[in-house]
Design a protein around this motif. Sequence first.
Motif, PDB file in Angstrom:
ATOM      1  N   TYR A 296       0.836  -1.192   0.000  1.00 35.26           N
ATOM      2  CA  TYR A 296       0.000   0.000   0.000  1.00 35.26           C
ATOM      3  C   TYR A 296       0.873   1.245   0.000  1.00 35.26           C
ATOM      4  O   TYR A 296       1.911   1.282   0.669  1.00 35.26           O
ATOM      5  CB  TYR A 296      -0.911   0.034   1.237  1.00 35.26           C
ATOM      6  N   TYR A 297       0.429   2.222  -0.750  1.00 31.39           N
ATOM      7  CA  TYR A 297       1.128   3.507  -0.769  1.00 31.39           C
ATOM      8  C   TYR A 297       0.106   4.600  -0.501  1.00 31.39           C
ATOM      9  O   TYR A 297      -0.835   4.788  -1.282  1.00 31.39           O
ATOM     10  CB  TYR A 297       1.823   3.735  -2.113  1.00 31.39           C
ATOM     11  N   ASN A 298       0.287   5.289   0.596  1.00 28.71           N
ATOM     12  CA  ASN A 298      -0.556   6.426   0.963  1.00 28.71           C
ATOM     13  C   ASN A 298      -2.044   6.080   0.861  1.00 28.71           C
ATOM     14  O   ASN A 298      -2.835   6.860   0.311  1.00 28.71           O
ATOM     15  CB  ASN A 298      -0.222   7.622   0.079  1.00 28.71           C
ATOM     16  N   GLY A 299      -2.384   4.913   1.334  1.00 22.00           N
ATOM     17  CA  GLY A 299      -3.782   4.511   1.401  1.00 22.00           C
ATOM     18  C   GLY A 299      -4.298   3.730   0.208  1.00 22.00           C
ATOM     19  O   GLY A 299      -5.412   3.199   0.261  1.00 22.00           O
ATOM     20  N   GLU A 300      -3.498   3.653  -0.838  1.00 22.75           N
ATOM     21  CA  GLU A 300      -3.961   2.950  -2.030  1.00 22.75           C
ATOM     22  C   GLU A 300      -3.161   1.676  -2.262  1.00 22.75           C
ATOM     23  O   GLU A 300      -1.940   1.664  -2.093  1.00 22.75           O
ATOM     24  CB  GLU A 300      -3.826   3.847  -3.255  1.00 22.75           C
ATOM     25  N   GLU A 301      -3.847   0.648  -2.693  1.00 23.32           N
ATOM     26  CA  GLU A 301      -3.161  -0.596  -3.018  1.00 23.32           C
ATOM     27  C   GLU A 301      -2.282  -0.374  -4.247  1.00 23.32           C
ATOM     28  O   GLU A 301      -2.753   0.103  -5.278  1.00 23.32           O
ATOM     29  CB  GLU A 301      -4.180  -1.698  -3.288  1.00 23.32           C
TER      30      GLU A 301
ATOM     31  N   LEU B  71      -1.756   6.275   8.102  1.00 22.72           N
ATOM     32  CA  LEU B  71      -0.745   5.433   7.447  1.00 22.72           C
ATOM     33  C   LEU B  71      -0.512   4.093   8.126  1.00 22.72           C
ATOM     34  O   LEU B  71       0.247   3.286   7.565  1.00 22.72           O
ATOM     35  CB  LEU B  71       0.584   6.180   7.285  1.00 22.72           C
ATOM     36  N   HIS B  72      -1.152   3.825   9.254  1.00 19.43           N
ATOM     37  CA  HIS B  72      -0.989   2.483   9.786  1.00 19.43           C
ATOM     38  C   HIS B  72      -1.775   1.518   8.905  1.00 19.43           C
ATOM     39  O   HIS B  72      -2.671   1.915   8.139  1.00 19.43           O
ATOM     40  CB  HIS B  72      -1.411   2.412  11.267  1.00 19.43           C
ATOM     41  N   SER B  73      -1.406   0.265   9.002  1.00 18.86           N
ATOM     42  CA  SER B  73      -2.023  -0.737   8.135  1.00 18.86           C
ATOM     43  C   SER B  73      -2.490  -1.920   8.964  1.00 18.86           C
ATOM     44  O   SER B  73      -1.938  -2.194  10.042  1.00 18.86           O
ATOM     45  CB  SER B  73      -1.023  -1.207   7.075  1.00 18.86           C
ATOM     46  N   GLU B  74      -3.482  -2.593   8.471  1.00 20.03           N
ATOM     47  CA  GLU B  74      -3.980  -3.812   9.099  1.00 20.03           C
ATOM     48  C   GLU B  74      -4.094  -4.921   8.053  1.00 20.03           C
ATOM     49  O   GLU B  74      -4.493  -4.657   6.910  1.00 20.03           O
ATOM     50  CB  GLU B  74      -5.329  -3.570   9.759  1.00 20.03           C
TER      51      GLU B  74
END
Lengths: 113, 114
Positions: free
Chosen positions: A49-54, A72-75
């Motif tokens: 992911y980059y800045n919210g986009e896959e 910017l955290h990811s799950e």
Amino acid sequence: DSGVTQTPKHLITATGQRVTLRCSPRSGDLSVYWYQQSLDQGLQFLIHYYNGEERAKGNILERFSAQQFPDLHSELNLSSLELGDSALYFCASSATVNTGELFFGEGSRLTVL
Amino acid sequence: AQSVTQPDIHITVSEGASLELRCNYSYGATPYLFWYVQSPGQGLQLLLKYFSGDTLVQGIKGFEAEFKRSQSSFNLRKPSVHWSDAAEYFCAVAHGGATNKLIFGTGTLLAVQP
């Protein structure tokens, strides 16, 4: 310390269950990557992911999904868990998208019983 | 398809001896090449990288690697191994572009004898 934080460090659950792994990237890094490390498959790229986009998808099962939030955290969500999903799941972050310089967290070890 | 081969699964060297870990890649163009190290219970740490230019690259902890296009190799070397170098070493390739997707080799586990 890479600056990448992953929680939980260890997780034990049963087949059929769903779990969520969380990753906080280094401060300022816009990219987050998920990798799976297992004895039989080695290190496998799952998703970027980059800045919210896959940005890119690898060998990620349909039972797995991920997202990156505005902070910017990811799950990484793993559902309908199977014994074979037991593995070490790494999150990595980077400041750029095309240099391969990733900073890895210490991983979340998932055990499915 | 891109791939990385690390032919040595496990290597044991004596402390103070020299080290060479082998890595061969398969890629149509000039790849971006990396060596990462994973200490027990830790995440991966970048040792060094090759993008272009000088084919001998220096990294952290006294490691170096040499890119040889004719052999499709990117072997990691260290002149004198320390006990703290015991870890698993991964070679990786990326093609840049819009993603840092790395393809990793299967790793070489290094043991250091006193």
